[in-house]
Structures are given as structure tokens and as C-alpha cells.
Design an enzyme around this catalytic site. Structure first.
Site, PDB file in Angstrom:
ATOM      1  N   LYS A 177       0.841  -1.200   0.000  1.00  0.00           N
ATOM      2  CA  LYS A 177       0.000   0.000   0.000  1.00  0.00           C
ATOM      3  C   LYS A 177       0.877   1.252   0.000  1.00  0.00           C
ATOM      4  O   LYS A 177       0.607   2.215  -0.716  1.00  0.00           O
ATOM      5  CB  LYS A 177      -0.935  -0.007   1.226  1.00  0.00           C
ATOM      6  CG  LYS A 177      -2.076  -1.005   1.067  1.00  0.00           C
ATOM      7  CD  LYS A 177      -2.848  -1.268   2.342  1.00  0.00           C
ATOM      8  CE  LYS A 177      -3.834  -2.411   2.101  1.00  0.00           C
ATOM      9  NZ  LYS A 177      -4.452  -2.966   3.293  1.00  0.00           N
ATOM     10  N   GLN A 215      -4.882  -1.903   9.497  1.00  0.00           N
ATOM     11  CA  GLN A 215      -4.718  -3.207   8.860  1.00  0.00           C
ATOM     12  C   GLN A 215      -5.292  -4.306   9.751  1.00  0.00           C
ATOM     13  O   GLN A 215      -4.944  -4.419  10.925  1.00  0.00           O
ATOM     14  CB  GLN A 215      -3.220  -3.456   8.593  1.00  0.00           C
ATOM     15  CG  GLN A 215      -2.936  -4.714   7.808  1.00  0.00           C
ATOM     16  CD  GLN A 215      -3.458  -4.662   6.370  1.00  0.00           C
ATOM     17  OE1 GLN A 215      -3.336  -3.673   5.676  1.00  0.00           O
ATOM     18  NE2 GLN A 215      -4.073  -5.745   5.945  1.00  0.00           N
ATOM     19  N   ASP A 225     -11.540   2.356   3.710  1.00  0.00           N
ATOM     20  CA  ASP A 225     -11.862   0.931   3.564  1.00  0.00           C
ATOM     21  C   ASP A 225     -13.371   0.717   3.449  1.00  0.00           C
ATOM     22  O   ASP A 225     -13.822  -0.367   3.091  1.00  0.00           O
ATOM     23  CB  ASP A 225     -11.384   0.165   4.811  1.00  0.00           C
ATOM     24  CG  ASP A 225     -10.122  -0.644   4.551  1.00  0.00           C
ATOM     25  OD1 ASP A 225      -9.839  -0.922   3.369  1.00  0.00           O
ATOM     26  OD2 ASP A 225      -9.454  -1.006   5.527  1.00  0.00           O
TER      27      ASP A 225
END
Ligand code: NDP
Length: 285
Positions: free
Chosen positions: A53, A97, A120
Site C-alpha cells: 500500500k 490493517q 476501507d
């Protein structure tokens, strides 16, 4: 012989466009869209995802802040980190994460992220918006799959779509996005009876279960489009999907490989969402 859906190619083309859009936004506003990623603990797979990322952000001209915290970080410590990022107007996207260490309540953490920075799209407010079709952000993997289907001009309207797996991050939102595009959608899971027969009905079959090579030719109708979300590592370190590519590929009309199918698209959507968050925070105050 199936057409191979090349996620690397599609994602490279979409990332070129994102890079241009980031550049235009930054030139106009003087603001660099910035993503903060928090990693708690030492999970090796998570480390790889976070590193990828970071690289992808830099390549797109997006600022990347990586916060690495030890596995024994308390829930309160993590919440206060998130709060600081929520308040920081130079940070436009926040991603924690997953999975988190067992002592931290994931739901509480997701709920703490400012919904406007929730790139997200896991926050319940954003999940609700997806339900009603009035969303700002879409979850990265299902949105990436929609981009793949669109790139290959695979028509969804009126098609029988079967999604195997009902997780909050892949299966459920995937079903909603296919429904939004007028697919006739069936969602299946571990309690579904005669799964292979249900799957064989599908014109478009999306598989997200986390079981290596689980879906074999008997699950697939001749000419179906098969999307394999699974990422599984075998004992000898090889990456394989949830679909047994060798047996399914001859029956499918289109199929995603693993690696190089859905995987690259997830980060591509994340980049797009981060730019969108920066645009919204700049122009829609
Ligand atoms: P989860 O473990 O959260 O969910 C798995 C789902 O599969 C559950 O709904 C479960 O059913 C269902 N399932 C499990 N076993 C079976 C079975 N034998 N038959 C039918 N359904 C079954 O997984 P995720 O959705 O998070 O991830 C799925 C896979 O996708 C994983 O391999 C993951 O690594 C990968 N992934 C890949 C991404 C990418 O970028 N390419 C991004 C995210 C995930 P039930 O609800 O009944 O338990």
C-alpha cells in the site's frame, strides 16, 4: 479456453489515471492526498500488504504515513492514535490493517475512524450508505471486482450471480454491488446445501471463502465468468486462490488468476478512495 482477466493490466491502467487525477488535484489545491495506515503487531502477511500500500501510494503521488505499533499495544492506545489522525487535517484516509491482535476489539476500532476518512468503507455509516446506494466510498475488493467486470465489458444486468462467502469485507458488499447493477444475486456460505449445484446456476460466480482450490469444475457452468478472491499460501509457499484454476479454466468464459487477478485491484480502489476523501474534505467543507 477462458479469457484471462488480467488484474495487473487493468490496475496499471486505472492507476495511471489516478496518478493524473492526483497531480491535477494537488496542483489546483496545493494539498497532497494522504493515507495513514496503522499496523499493529508482526503478522507477516499484513506487513506485506502494508508495504504494498505504501509503495502504491508513493507511485500515485499520494502521501503515505505508516504507523507500526507493537503487538501488545492496548486498545486505548490504538484509539488515541486513531483520534489524533481523525483530527489531523493533513490526513485524508485512515486504514487500520486487519486482523488485529485478539485483545483489541476490531469493531470498536472500525467505529472510531472518522467516517469521512474511512477509505476501507468498513464503518457502519458507510456500510449503511452502500445499502441505500448513496455512498462515497466502496469497500476496496468488491469495488475492484466491479472495475474488472466493467473493463472487460462483462454485462451484469439480468445475469445470475452467485457469491460464495458472506464476510462483511467481501461477500456481502459484493452481493450488494451486483444487485445495484441489476444482477440476480444469490449469496451462499458454509451452511448452504448442495453448494456446487447452486454455484452451477451462476453466469457470474464470485468466490471469497479462504479455502485453497475449493471450487472445482463441478461448481461451474459452461461459459460462466469466474472471479477468484481467495489468497491462500500452500505449504511450499505458493499463492493459490479458492478456485482450482486448472480444472475450472477450460469451462469458464472469463476467469481471474491468482496471483494477478483481484489482488492488484484492491489497492487500486484504496488509492481512488483516498483521493476522493481528499477532494471531499477540500471542496465540500
Ligand atoms: P472470511 O473468513 O471472513 O469469510 C469466509 C466466508 O466463506 C464466510 O462467509 C464463510 O461462511 C464462507 N465459507 C467458508 N468455508 C466455506 C465452505 N466450505 N463453503 C461455503 N462457504 C464457506 O473471509 P474473507 O471474506 O475475508 O476472505 C475470503 C478470501 O478472500 C480469503 O482467502 C482472503 O485472503 C481473500 N481476500 C482477498 C482479498 C484481495 O485483495 N484479493 C481481500 C480480502 C480477502 P460462514 O459465514 O457460514 O462461516
Amino acid at each position: 479456453m477462458a479469457n484471462i482477466i488480467d488484474g495487473k493490466l487493468v490496475s496499471a491502467s486505472l492507476r495511471d489515471k489516478i496518478r493524473e487525477d492526483v497531480k491535477a488535484f494537488t496542483e489546483k489545491s496545493g494539498i497532497t492526498p494522504t493515507l495513514a495506515v496503522i499496523l499493529v503487531g508482526e503478522d507477516p502477511a499484513s506487513r506485506v500488504y502494508v508495504r504494498n500500500k505504501h509503495k502504491a501510494c508513493l507511485d500515485a503521488g499520494i502521501g503515505s504515513i505508516q504507523i507500526e505499533l507493537p503487538a501488545d499495544t492496548t486498545e486505548d492506545e490504538l484509539l488515541s492514535r486513531i483520534n489524533a489522525l481523525n483530527m489531523d487535517e493533513n490526513v485524508h484516509g485512515i486504514l487500520v490493517q486487519l486482523p488485529l491482535p485478539k485483545h483489541i476489539n476490531e469493531e470498536k476500532i472500525i467505529n472510531a475512524i472518522d467516517e469521512k476518512k474511512d477509505v476501507d468503507a468498513f464503518h457502519p455509516a458507510n456500510v449503511g450508505r452502500i445499502m441505500t446506494g448513496k455512498y462515497d466510498f466502496l469497500p476496496c475488493t468488491p469495488a475492484g471486482i466491479m472495475s474488472l467486470l466493467d473493463y472487460y465489458k462483462i454485462d451484469i444486468e439480468g445475469k445470475k450471480c452467485v457469491v460464495i462467502g458472506r464476510s462483511n469485507i467481501v461477500g456481502k458488499p459484493m452481493a450488494l454491488l451486483l444487485l445495484e447493477r441489476n444482477g440476480t444475486v444469490t449469496v451462499t456460505h458454509s451452511r448452504t446445501k448442495d453448494l456446487a449445484a447452486v454455484a452451477r446456476e451462476a453466469d457470474i460466480l464470485v468466490v471469497a471463502i479462504g479455502k485453497p482450490l475449493f471450487v472445482t469444475a463441478e461448481f461451474v457452468k459452461e461459459g460462466a465468468v469466474v472471479i477468484d478472491v481467495g489468497i491462500n499460501r500452500t505449504a511450499d509457499g505458493k499463492l493459490v486462490g479458492d478456485v482450482d484454476f486448472a480444472s475450472v479454466e477450460p469451462k469458464a468464459s472469463y476467469i481471474t488468476p491468482v496471483p494477478g487477478g483481484v489482488g492488484p485491484m484492491t489497492i487500486t480502489t484504496l488509492l481512488r478512495n483516498t483521493l476522493k476523501a481528499a477532494e471531499k474534505s477540500t471542496y465540500e467543507k
